[in-house]
Design a protein around this motif. Sequence first.
Motif, PDB file in Angstrom:
ATOM      1  N   VAL A  26       0.859  -1.193   0.000  1.00  0.00           N
ATOM      2  CA  VAL A  26       0.000   0.000   0.000  1.00  0.00           C
ATOM      3  C   VAL A  26       0.886   1.231   0.000  1.00  0.00           C
ATOM      4  CG1 VAL A  26      -1.815   1.235   1.226  1.00  0.00           C
ATOM      5  CG2 VAL A  26      -1.691  -1.262   1.376  1.00  0.00           C
ATOM      6  N   ILE A  27       0.757   2.051  -1.028  1.00  0.00           N
ATOM      7  CA  ILE A  27       1.536   3.281  -1.026  1.00  0.00           C
ATOM      8  C   ILE A  27       0.624   4.490  -1.144  1.00  0.00           C
ATOM      9  CG2 ILE A  27       3.686   2.330  -1.946  1.00  0.00           C
ATOM     10  CD1 ILE A  27       2.772   3.304  -4.682  1.00  0.00           C
ATOM     11  N   GLY A  28       1.211   5.633  -0.880  1.00  0.00           N
ATOM     12  CA  GLY A  28       0.441   6.871  -0.972  1.00  0.00           C
ATOM     13  C   GLY A  28       1.206   7.947  -0.242  1.00  0.00           C
ATOM     14  N   SER A  29       0.835   9.179  -0.478  1.00  0.00           N
ATOM     15  CA  SER A  29       1.554  10.275   0.166  1.00  0.00           C
ATOM     16  C   SER A  29       1.140  10.381   1.631  1.00  0.00           C
ATOM     17  CB  SER A  29       1.247  11.577  -0.567  1.00  0.00           C
ATOM     18  OG  SER A  29      -0.169  11.689  -0.710  1.00  0.00           O
ATOM     19  N   ASN A  30       1.792  11.291   2.340  1.00  0.00           N
ATOM     20  CA  ASN A  30       1.405  11.512   3.734  1.00  0.00           C
ATOM     21  C   ASN A  30      -0.027  11.997   3.800  1.00  0.00           C
ATOM     22  OD1 ASN A  30       3.732  10.771   4.989  1.00  0.00           O
ATOM     23  ND2 ASN A  30       4.679  12.792   4.789  1.00  0.00           N
ATOM     24  N   GLY A  31      -0.761  11.465   4.711  1.00  0.00           N
ATOM     25  CA  GLY A  31      -2.138  11.916   4.843  1.00  0.00           C
ATOM     26  C   GLY A  31      -3.090  11.210   3.907  1.00  0.00           C
ATOM     27  N   LEU A  65      -0.743  -7.085   4.547  1.00  0.00           N
ATOM     28  CA  LEU A  65      -0.880  -5.729   4.021  1.00  0.00           C
ATOM     29  C   LEU A  65       0.354  -4.961   4.451  1.00  0.00           C
ATOM     30  CD1 LEU A  65      -4.553  -4.691   4.922  1.00  0.00           C
ATOM     31  CD2 LEU A  65      -3.589  -4.842   2.650  1.00  0.00           C
ATOM     32  N   MET A  66       1.133  -4.481   3.474  1.00  0.00           N
ATOM     33  CA  MET A  66       2.335  -3.751   3.857  1.00  0.00           C
ATOM     34  C   MET A  66       2.242  -2.319   3.375  1.00  0.00           C
ATOM     35  SD  MET A  66       6.363  -4.522   3.269  1.00  0.00           S
ATOM     36  CE  MET A  66       6.682  -4.086   1.573  1.00  0.00           C
ATOM     37  N   VAL A  67       2.310  -1.394   4.322  1.00  0.00           N
ATOM     38  CA  VAL A  67       2.303   0.027   3.983  1.00  0.00           C
ATOM     39  C   VAL A  67       3.743   0.472   3.801  1.00  0.00           C
ATOM     40  CG1 VAL A  67       1.966   2.310   4.970  1.00  0.00           C
ATOM     41  CG2 VAL A  67       0.141   0.629   5.081  1.00  0.00           C
ATOM     42  N   THR A  68       3.998   1.180   2.732  1.00  0.00           N
ATOM     43  CA  THR A  68       5.348   1.683   2.558  1.00  0.00           C
ATOM     44  C   THR A  68       5.345   3.002   1.829  1.00  0.00           C
ATOM     45  OG1 THR A  68       7.522   1.233   1.596  1.00  0.00           O
ATOM     46  CG2 THR A  68       5.619   0.335   0.445  1.00  0.00           C
ATOM     47  N   LEU A  88      10.146  -0.536  -3.290  1.00  0.00           N
ATOM     48  CA  LEU A  88       9.791  -1.692  -2.472  1.00  0.00           C
ATOM     49  C   LEU A  88       8.391  -2.187  -2.817  1.00  0.00           C
ATOM     50  CD1 LEU A  88      10.978  -0.861   1.162  1.00  0.00           C
ATOM     51  CD2 LEU A  88      12.037  -2.384  -0.510  1.00  0.00           C
ATOM     52  N   ALA A  89       7.521  -1.201  -3.015  1.00  0.00           N
ATOM     53  CA  ALA A  89       6.130  -1.563  -3.299  1.00  0.00           C
ATOM     54  C   ALA A  89       6.034  -2.394  -4.561  1.00  0.00           C
ATOM     55  CB  ALA A  89       5.289  -0.304  -3.415  1.00  0.00           C
ATOM     56  N   LEU A  90       6.947  -2.096  -5.492  1.00  0.00           N
ATOM     57  CA  LEU A  90       6.909  -2.864  -6.741  1.00  0.00           C
ATOM     58  C   LEU A  90       7.637  -4.186  -6.609  1.00  0.00           C
ATOM     59  CD1 LEU A  90       7.401  -0.036  -9.367  1.00  0.00           C
ATOM     60  CD2 LEU A  90       5.408  -1.506  -9.087  1.00  0.00           C
ATOM     61  N   ARG A  91       8.655  -4.194  -5.707  1.00  0.00           N
ATOM     62  CA  ARG A  91       9.460  -5.403  -5.650  1.00  0.00           C
ATOM     63  C   ARG A  91       8.756  -6.535  -4.909  1.00  0.00           C
ATOM     64  NH1 ARG A  91      14.661  -5.370  -2.298  1.00  0.00           N
ATOM     65  NH2 ARG A  91      14.734  -3.227  -3.041  1.00  0.00           N
ATOM     66  N   TYR A  92       8.059  -6.185  -3.852  1.00  0.00           N
ATOM     67  CA  TYR A  92       7.443  -7.228  -3.042  1.00  0.00           C
ATOM     68  C   TYR A  92       5.952  -7.309  -3.292  1.00  0.00           C
ATOM     69  CZ  TYR A  92      11.797  -7.301  -0.447  1.00  0.00           C
ATOM     70  OH  TYR A  92      13.106  -7.407  -0.095  1.00  0.00           O
ATOM     71  N   GLY A  93       5.388  -8.410  -2.923  1.00  0.00           N
ATOM     72  CA  GLY A  93       3.938  -8.540  -2.960  1.00  0.00           C
ATOM     73  C   GLY A  93       3.392  -8.973  -4.303  1.00  0.00           C
ATOM     74  N   ASN A  94       2.094  -9.280  -4.294  1.00  0.00           N
ATOM     75  CA  ASN A  94       1.458  -9.682  -5.547  1.00  0.00           C
ATOM     76  C   ASN A  94       0.346  -8.734  -5.952  1.00  0.00           C
ATOM     77  OD1 ASN A  94      -0.459 -10.263  -3.606  1.00  0.00           O
ATOM     78  ND2 ASN A  94      -1.226 -12.054  -4.712  1.00  0.00           N
ATOM     79  N   ARG A  95       0.206  -7.632  -5.212  1.00  0.00           N
ATOM     80  CA  ARG A  95      -0.882  -6.700  -5.528  1.00  0.00           C
ATOM     81  C   ARG A  95      -0.461  -5.350  -4.992  1.00  0.00           C
ATOM     82  NH1 ARG A  95      -7.033  -7.765  -3.371  1.00  0.00           N
ATOM     83  NH2 ARG A  95      -7.877  -5.705  -3.884  1.00  0.00           N
ATOM     84  N   LEU A  96      -0.840  -4.296  -5.696  1.00  0.00           N
ATOM     85  CA  LEU A  96      -0.405  -2.976  -5.259  1.00  0.00           C
ATOM     86  C   LEU A  96      -1.591  -2.031  -5.176  1.00  0.00           C
ATOM     87  CD1 LEU A  96       2.741  -1.072  -6.278  1.00  0.00           C
ATOM     88  CD2 LEU A  96       0.565   0.106  -6.392  1.00  0.00           C
TER      89      LEU A  96
END
Lengths: 303, 330, 271
Positions: free
Chosen positions: C42-47, C209-212, C217-225
């Motif tokens: 899970v990515i996104g800006s602050n807030g 669920l990994m927040v980063t 990293l978000a692209l390297r790990y996991g199977n869904r973004l």
Amino acid sequence: MDVAGSILSFSFYEGLVFGLVAIGVYLTLRVLAFPDLTVDGSYTLGGAVAAVLIVAGVNPFLATLAAIGAGFCAGLLTGILNTKLRIPALLAGILMMVGLYSINLRIMSGANVSLLREVTSFDIIANLFGMRGGSIAVSIILALAIAAVVFFALNWFLRTEIGLSLRATGDNEQMVRSLGGDTDKNVMLGCAVSNGLVALAGAIVSQGQGFADVGMGIGMIVMGLASVIIGEALFRPKGVTWLLVAAVGGAFVYRLFITIALRMGMAPGDLKLITAVLVVIALAIPYIRKKARREWIPPAVRW
Amino acid sequence: MKKGIIVMLGLCLILLAASLPVFSGCDNNEEMYTVCITQIATHPDLDNNRQGIIDGMAEMGYIEGENVEFVVRNAEGDMTSAASIAEYFVSLNPDIIQAITTPTAQTVVAAAEGTDIPIIFSSVTDPVTAGLVPSWTEAGATVTGVSDWFEMTPQVELILSVLPDVQILGIAYNAGEVNAAVQAAEFKSAAADFGLTVVEATAASTADVYAAGMSLVGRCDAVWIPTCNTVGGVGIEAIIQVGEENSLPVFGSASGMISTGLVGGCSVDYYWVGLQAGYMAARILDGEDIAGIAPIKAAVSTILYPASATRMGVTIPQAALDSVDIIMTD
Amino acid sequence: MSAENLLQLKKINKVFSRGTVDEVKALNNINLEVKAEDYITVIGSNGAGKTTMLNVVGGVFPPERGGKIVVADVNVTGLSEYKRAAYVGRVYQDPNIGTAAKMTIEENLAMAVLRGKSRGLRAASNKQLREEFREALAPLKLGLENRLNALVGTLSSGQRQAVALVMATISRPSLLLLDEHSANLDPRTAQIVLELTEMIVKREKITTLMVTHNMELALRYGNRLIMMHEGRIVVDLNHEQRTGLTINDLITAFERASGSKFNEDELLLRG
């Protein structure tokens, strides 16, 4: 008995009994990180309940158990005030202490209940061993037996799953919740056990001194705090067992100073100042030494 | 850990070393009797009591320094200290222990259980309920003494002799002191016999005395203070201040508190109490068996203090002044 | 377990400081279905609401009325945080939150092993458990399996976080929430922790669920973004859609979906 022996043995007895108070204070203050001032009230509660029951004809050992139960309930109430009603810990303890003063007066139907004509636990032990009831040996046997039971019981309890959860609550409450621990229950249980121990001390003392009096608990929290702090400074304990030993050891040293000063004729008023000075010295010496060696000194803790 | 054990051992060694020279003076000498006196707090009445003991024994030939050594300790209001002092006294195996007031007497009796050390109490209001003696006429096996019990009717009569129109009386005391609580209850029933009502104010410690006093202003016509260590002893100045500032007459129950500035009262003479305790001790040292010495109640004298009365807005009628035992002056 | 949805978020809203000047809608109508064994970054800006979403799933605060959270077919919406812990394991950004400093590694793990179970008067730790702890700590290759009696407060941040990770997973929760758990670590330790996470998640088949903050990293790990913006999920890429994407592709996808210019330097710089 020679004077030094008399002083040591009496301080040993007091160290064991007030060691129970110190352990109680340690459980809330250090293990749970909960500053609990109920102690002044629950100590007297233990003495009052035991005395009233003994006068009513109840077996003194049962009366003492009942006193523990009363202290347990008082502590439980403090915990509930804090966890369920969101009253800050310090205030919850103060409210309980104040309320218990009136409750104790009611329990005793007055300010004082005399136990001089009654058979107390001390008398039973004295008869068992063929010694005189007021002798220091009887006091030590009783106190030692009770303290040993408490020590082993707590040593076991603090290593159980619940006990571990209790210790963790004082260390990192957030973590305990995220690991599924009910921190509210932990706080309530910790306060209950702590005040049960303090009430036990009050029950023992009232039987030993021959009466329960509404003023007997005044200053107990100070005694417990001083014992815990002195014990930590002197023993630097790590691990549950040594922490319990340190609490009792601190109480012993504290009472030893007081007994010596009293026998030398020092006025109790001056006595309080001197013990305060002694505690300051006990705590300051390690830091003064560190400073002399130019070692790093950690910042002051709030309590 | 190690440091703690070393410190504790060190303390014990120091004690053992120090015990010889410093404390050997307490050994029981053939000719020197040891009398231990324990007191719960410091105020004029208890101090008079203590002085009375010493003087009473001196009158009977037991003089301090010559053939008697007094060991005096004061617990300054701390119950735990009182127990510690009691334990200490018992360890000295003295010839007599004099215990002033109820809590000290109780701890001494408990600590001395099983020994035959004679214990004399003084200024204990109700020694029977306190468990010190089996009844008002019998001594305990090793316990007897002087009680400061007094009848309440004369107290009420004295107040009425100064203020005949009074309707409501107020009492201020520490409910946590058993002496005071007993007297307050007795006073209320005595006052009821005269058709007067009584209101109360309690103070749990010396810090609360002034507030307790102020709470009686406007609620009663006159105030009476029982023999209470908190209000009548240590805190009496605050009550006097309330009385003088608000023209509220205050009566007391002990000469010490009255002499500090009250209108008057019936008082047990605490010096007299001490003297009696001293005489009892002398009799025991002379060889009499303590079990044969019955406890006694103190005699009461009536006291009026006109100058204080004026300060509290009261003029004492001449008839009252003529009939009291003692008139105090500034 | 029925249909493969391990976690369902339905109509999740969260408003803070309602009725005041500071009122903010941290979560805006979040609907999410997570299949078993999904490893979602899970990515996104602050807030954007990432941590708030984790907190709502974890039970730290409840969603607004009408929202529903279902974990492994159990409606956990009303459960308090400590009751929900039976289903959810968490590793926080700050290693100090996840571990108890004044207790030993063994004691911390003993606490963790009982996640979700009732605690009684049995001894908290025994020989068998200690063996289990050692087996769990060995793959970290940090030597911690030999230091069970060390106080956690004496460990470095990286070691503490590794312990926290083991603590979160040792009881095999249904769901694992990772809140930027490598962000405070030095690159080498961060690498170890992330690879460990990957290994444990795959081995125990834990839905994660990994927040980063870190797009790489978000692209390297996991199977869904998933990408969040202003409380909404604006981008949701499954495995096929993600493969081969670069950071620039992601930025484009974001701008298209959210309708606003992408100007978060932080995300770019970290990449």
